[in-house]
Design an enzyme around this catalytic site. Structure first.
Site, PDB file in Angstrom:
ATOM      1  N   ASP A  60      -1.697  21.547 -10.909  1.00  0.00           N
ATOM      2  CA  ASP A  60      -1.949  20.651 -11.613  1.00  0.00           C
ATOM      3  C   ASP A  60      -1.540  20.605 -13.313  1.00  0.00           C
ATOM      4  OD1 ASP A  60      -3.179  18.586 -13.265  1.00  0.00           O
ATOM      5  OD2 ASP A  60      -5.106  18.427 -12.041  1.00  0.00           O
TER       6      ASP A  60
ATOM      7  N   LYS B 119      -3.731  10.455 -18.273  1.00  0.00           N
ATOM      8  CA  LYS B 119      -3.908  11.093 -19.543  1.00  0.00           C
ATOM      9  C   LYS B 119      -2.713  10.723 -20.425  1.00  0.00           C
ATOM     10  CE  LYS B 119      -7.779  11.772 -18.077  1.00  0.00           C
ATOM     11  NZ  LYS B 119      -8.111  12.752 -16.712  1.00  0.00           N
TER      12      LYS B 119
ATOM     13  N   ARG C 279       0.936  -1.230   0.206  1.00  0.00           N
ATOM     14  CA  ARG C 279      -0.128   0.100   0.081  1.00  0.00           C
ATOM     15  C   ARG C 279       0.759   1.300  -0.090  1.00  0.00           C
ATOM     16  NH1 ARG C 279      -2.406   0.716   4.208  1.00  0.00           N
ATOM     17  NH2 ARG C 279      -3.198  -1.203   4.705  1.00  0.00           N
TER      18      ARG C 279
ATOM     19  N   TYR D  74     -10.994  20.961 -12.993  1.00  0.00           N
ATOM     20  CA  TYR D  74     -11.501  19.764 -13.413  1.00  0.00           C
ATOM     21  C   TYR D  74     -12.812  19.725 -12.404  1.00  0.00           C
ATOM     22  CZ  TYR D  74     -12.583  15.005 -13.298  1.00  0.00           C
ATOM     23  OH  TYR D  74     -13.347  13.664 -13.321  1.00  0.00           O
TER      24      TYR D  74
HETATM   25  O1  7XF Z   1      -8.842  10.796 -11.267  1.00  0.00           O
HETATM   26  P1  7XF Z   1      -8.195  10.920 -12.915  1.00  0.00           P
HETATM   27  O2  7XF Z   1      -7.147  10.079 -13.164  1.00  0.00           O
HETATM   28  O3  7XF Z   1      -9.640  10.770 -13.807  1.00  0.00           O
HETATM   29  O4  7XF Z   1      -7.995  12.505 -12.810  1.00  0.00           O
HETATM   30  C1  7XF Z   1      -8.762  13.579 -12.301  1.00  0.00           C
HETATM   31  C2  7XF Z   1      -8.049  14.661 -12.977  1.00  0.00           C
HETATM   32  C3  7XF Z   1      -7.107  15.591 -12.491  1.00  0.00           C
HETATM   33  N1  7XF Z   1      -6.980  16.896 -13.037  1.00  0.00           N
HETATM   34  C4  7XF Z   1      -7.242  17.044 -14.165  1.00  0.00           C
HETATM   35  C5  7XF Z   1      -6.635  18.139 -14.890  1.00  0.00           C
HETATM   36  C6  7XF Z   1      -8.242  16.170 -14.973  1.00  0.00           C
HETATM   37  O5  7XF Z   1      -8.419  16.675 -16.170  1.00  0.00           O
HETATM   38  C7  7XF Z   1      -8.427  15.270 -14.348  1.00  0.00           C
HETATM   39  C8  7XF Z   1      -9.197  14.010 -15.051  1.00  0.00           C
HETATM   40  N2  7XF Z   1     -10.201  14.703 -16.154  1.00  0.00           N
HETATM   41  C9  7XF Z   1     -10.968  13.820 -17.145  1.00  0.00           C
HETATM   42  C10 7XF Z   1     -11.565  14.959 -18.216  1.00  0.00           C
HETATM   43  O6  7XF Z   1     -11.293  16.281 -17.868  1.00  0.00           O
HETATM   44  O7  7XF Z   1     -11.835  14.349 -19.254  1.00  0.00           O
HETATM   45  C11 7XF Z   1     -11.811  13.085 -16.623  1.00  0.00           C
HETATM   46  C12 7XF Z   1     -13.130  12.505 -17.093  1.00  0.00           C
HETATM   47  S1  7XF Z   1     -14.493  12.651 -16.242  1.00  0.00           S
END
Ligand code: 7XF
Length: 404
Positions: A187, A212, A63, A116
């Site tokens: 971020d 991503k 963990r 986000y």
């Molecule tokens: O938990 P994840 O790996 O999905 O990441 C969360 C997240 C954190 N920071 C930024 C700038 C993000 O864009 C995201 C996730 N974004 C996707 C999007 O905007 O398409 C999630 C799909 S609902």
């Protein structure tokens, strides 16, 4: 071990492919192994106790740390120019493990108003429930940030921001945070360390959705936090170990390591195609607004190019026919998939107001400037000409049907 030929710092691809791994240490295996183990045997009770006490280096239980995850942490920290890194099971896992570690009831976090959707929800619906004060401020208004910062524990923002690619001046805002004694967190998901390194511009911590570009193939979820070694250790031992338990699977860590090897190549190609699409949209009569940080004349171009080496793979725009035209355009695309997420090989297009940013209420979207007709496109790795044809054909298909 990577043997540099000189003192010159090697490029990001060389480091992403070689750093921290010697095949000779693993029977010559060229590719780092996946350690599929949940626990680790101690040679003696005494040795186990010493590892638990931190008197001796060693692994205890999956963990907190796994060797495949450890190599990935080392490489991502290196790419970001940070002392240390932590990889967890999702971007939200990284953000929540970090914020739960740094904040306690009575503290205050100041964040940019464009985030986000689930980061926005974590702040406004999650942290606030546990007595953390949350101030959402326009981080492009530096006077407003300077007024809000004193007494805050954390300043938090994204740049380029999800979904409208608003660019925040990293050096200026992290400078305000430093003077106020606040921890600055950026971020960096949209830019990646290939295009932008916030730590070098004064940020204390950088977080990512590795789902991503870092993973890059739309086949995993993972998250990252990097920064000073003592802070990352604290996030691992508190935020990861018991506050969230958001552990990354060893196989997922392996897949992100594989993704990192082509990160620079991919991000260059994403940026190349996204610029071409932005140029097409900029000249098209059906477009009402367009944001692409790499496009001269686009909002924030000057600030963006002061801190990014290219515009990245996302384009955000509105059509003259508003929401109805946007829906028709998205439905008319042939190569691009209608899907959330970004940074995949596939081109993805989504509608933030009803999808990634539905956690902002309609009134909050209006107040913070997230338009209901905004379309966000994550430009993929298909051939540029094919993507251009797809966008042109979809714009052509809707032009008689939806009046501007
Ligand atoms: O938990 P994840 O790996 O999905 O990441 C969360 C997240 C954190 N920071 C930024 C700038 C993000 O864009 C995201 C996730 N974004 C996707 C999007 O905007 O398409 C999630 C799909 S609902």
């Amino acid at each position: 071990m990577m043997k540099p030929r000189s003192n010159k710092r090697q490029g990001p691809s060389t480091r992403a492919i070689h750093l921290g791994y010697d095949p000779a240490s693993e029977n010559g295996a060229l590719t780092p192994p996946v350690y599929m183990t949940s626990t680790y045997a101690f040679e003696s009770v005494e040795q186990g106790a010493e590892i638990f006490e931190g008197k001796r280096e060693g692994y205890i239980y999956g963990r907190t740390k796994n060797p495949t995850q450890g190599l990935l942490e080392e490489r991502i920290a290196d790419l970001e120019g940070a002392e240390a890194g932590l990889v967890v099971s999702s971007g939200m896992g990284a953000i929540s493990a970090t914020l739960w570690t740094l904040l306690k009831a009575g503290d205050r976090i100041v964040a940019d108003k464009i985030l986000y959707g689930n980061t926005f929800a974590l702040l406004t619906k999650g942290l606030s429930k546990f007595g953390v004060g949350v101030d959402l401020v326009d981080f492009k208004d530096h006077d407003a940030v300077a007024r809000a910062a004193p007494g805050a524990r954390v300043l938090y923002f994204e740049t380029p921001a999800n979904p409208n690619l608003r660019v925040i001046d990293i050096a200026t805002v992290t400078g305000i945070a430093r003077r106020a004694g606040a921890v600055s967190i950026v971020d960096n998901t949209f830019a990646t360390p290939i295009l932008q390194r916030p730590i070098e511009l004064g940020a204390d911590l950088v977080v990512h959705s590795a789902t991503k570009y870092l993973g890059g193939h739309g086949d995993l979820l993972a998250g990252v936090a990097v920064g000073k070694a003592d802070v990352i250790h604290e996030i691992r031992m508190n935020g990861l170990r018991y506050l969230t338990g958001a552990v990354v699977a060893p196989l997922t860590a392996f897949l992100v390591l594989r993704g990192l090897k082509t990160l620079e190549l991919r991000v260059r190609q994403h940026s190349h195609s996204a610029l071409a699409i932005a140029q097409l949209l900029a000249e098209h009569p059906g477009i009402a607004s367009l944001a692409y940080p790499g496009l001269p004349g686009s909002p924030d171009h000057a600030v963006a190019m002061g801190q990014m080496s290219a515009g990245g793979g996302l384009v955000a725009f509105e059509l003259k026919g508003g929401y109805a035209a946007g829906v028709a355009f998205m439905n008319a695309l042939g190569i691009a998939s209608r899907a959330v997420s970004l940074g995949d090989a596939e081109t993805l297009v989504q509608h933030p107001a009803s999808m990634t940013h539905a956690t902002y209420g309609a009134e909050e979207r209006a107040r913070h400037g997230i338009s209901d007709s905004l379309i966000r496109m994550s430009v993929g790795l298909e051939n540029t000409e094919d993507l251009i044809d797809d966008v042109e054909a979809a714009l052509g298909a809707i032009s008689g049907k939806v009046s501007p």
